[in-house]
Write an enzyme that holds these catalytic residues in place. Structure first.
Site, PDB file in Angstrom:
ATOM      1  N   LYS A 181      44.914  41.761  38.778  1.00  0.00           N
ATOM      2  CA  LYS A 181      44.420  40.532  38.143  1.00  0.00           C
ATOM      3  C   LYS A 181      44.111  40.848  36.686  1.00  0.00           C
ATOM      4  O   LYS A 181      43.390  41.803  36.395  1.00  0.00           O
ATOM      5  CB  LYS A 181      43.164  40.036  38.852  1.00  0.00           C
ATOM      6  N   ALA A 209      37.955  50.578  39.777  1.00  0.00           N
ATOM      7  CA  ALA A 209      36.929  50.078  38.841  1.00  0.00           C
ATOM      8  C   ALA A 209      37.471  50.002  37.428  1.00  0.00           C
ATOM      9  O   ALA A 209      36.875  50.514  36.477  1.00  0.00           O
ATOM     10  CB  ALA A 209      35.685  50.967  38.895  1.00  0.00           C
ATOM     11  N   ASP A 217      35.549  37.754  42.147  1.00  0.00           N
ATOM     12  CA  ASP A 217      36.990  37.705  41.870  1.00  0.00           C
ATOM     13  C   ASP A 217      37.846  37.507  43.121  1.00  0.00           C
ATOM     14  O   ASP A 217      39.048  37.264  43.007  1.00  0.00           O
ATOM     15  CB  ASP A 217      37.442  38.993  41.177  1.00  0.00           C
ATOM     16  N   GLY A 244      38.796  46.962  35.834  1.00  0.00           N
ATOM     17  CA  GLY A 244      38.814  45.674  35.155  1.00  0.00           C
ATOM     18  C   GLY A 244      40.006  44.805  35.476  1.00  0.00           C
ATOM     19  O   GLY A 244      40.214  43.772  34.833  1.00  0.00           O
TER      20      GLY A 244
END
Length: 285
Positions: A7, A93, A132, A95
């Site tokens: 994403k 991790a 998310d 982003g």
């Protein structure tokens, strides 16, 4: 087999801190069709999650795949799925929503194989797993608002490509919380009003929108991880790079390109220049 695409936050605006303590966000999100984790289910094997792939060692203890299975099991009596195997190709991790994408892929996979799961409200389960996860459940370009619960579909022009780059630095477990702490956002304005999702007629429209809105977390993330400045600089210098920005709370950054050839050429060049980085080119959708 279920694909869990990376994403990318093409924009990420922190509009302010809400009375409940959460941050009100507005983010244009896209997904990488060529970069992501993969999840498979073997119904014949005992229930457990195995992790393999280049970034498997970055996951310690329970992960969001396990959390997704546990959330389903709480709602389905005697639920015992088969063995899930996670192929971890995305940095942990970083982003780009790897864990959220994995959880969403697990929900889609369980839905496809077990009728009792298909009857559940997967959107609500997704939100309980993380901000998310709902947008990753659909894995389609969208504007995400609130704390992730409001999703408005957005159509991106065809032919939009990105090069993703992560310097593979060590990040703390509380990375995102620390970035928000450094941001020190003020209260959400009382006159904050919703806006209609953008309509893009061209790739240029997307690039202009991304440049205008930016990423509110970029400055505090750079403060926490100075290496981000180097990544952004290198991405911006790539031939035919149109814009370079941070995704999420980082440290993964992206550059946008208007052709596949430009993106793949830039990918090769960046890999040669920085062999210790994680670099991937992908079409965005």
């Amino acid at each position: 087999m279920e694909f869990a695409p990376a994403k990318i936050n093409l924009t990420l605006e922190v509009l302010g801190r809400r009375p409940d303590g959460y941050h009100e966000l507005r983010s244009l999100v896209a997904f990488a069709t060529d970069a992501g984790d993969r999840l498979k289910l073997d119904e014949e094997e005992a229930s457990q999650t195995l992790t393999e792939g280049p970034f498997a060692t970055g996951l310690s203890g329970a992960n969001l795949v396990d959390a997704a299975v546990a959330a389903v099991a709480r709602l389905v009596p005697n639920f015992q799925p088969g063995r899930l195997t996670l192929e971890k190709n995305l940095p942990v991790a970083s982003g780009i929503g790897g864990g959220s994408a994995d959880a969403a892929a697990a929900l889609r996979l369980l839905k496809a194989h077990y009728p009792q799961v298909a009857a559940l409200d997967l959107e609500t389960i997704a939100l309980s797993l993380g901000a998310d996860v709902p947008v990753c459940l659909k894995s389609e370009s969208a504007v995400m608002t609130g704390v992730g619960e409001h999703i408005s579909e957005v159509e991106l022009p065809t032919g939009l490509f990105a090069v993703l780059a992560n310097p593979l630095i060590e990040v703390p477990d509380n990375k995102t919380a620390e970035v928000f702490r450094l941001l020190n956002a003020g209260p959400l304005p009382v006159d904050n009003a919703a806006e209609n999702p953008p309509v893009f007629s061209s790739i240029g429209d997307v690039i202009r929108y991304a440049a205008l809105r930016g990423n509110s977390l970029e400055a505090p993330a750079r403060q926490l991880f100075p290496e981000i400045m180097t990544v952004l600089s290198e991405l911006a210098r790539l031939p035919r790079s149109r814009i370079a920005q941070l995704s999420g709370a980082g440290p993964t950054c992206f550059a946008l390109f208007e052709t596949e050839h430009a993106a793949t050429t830039a990918e090769r060049r960046l890999k040669l220049q920085h062999p210790n980085w994680w670099v991937a080119a992908s079409r965005l959708s």
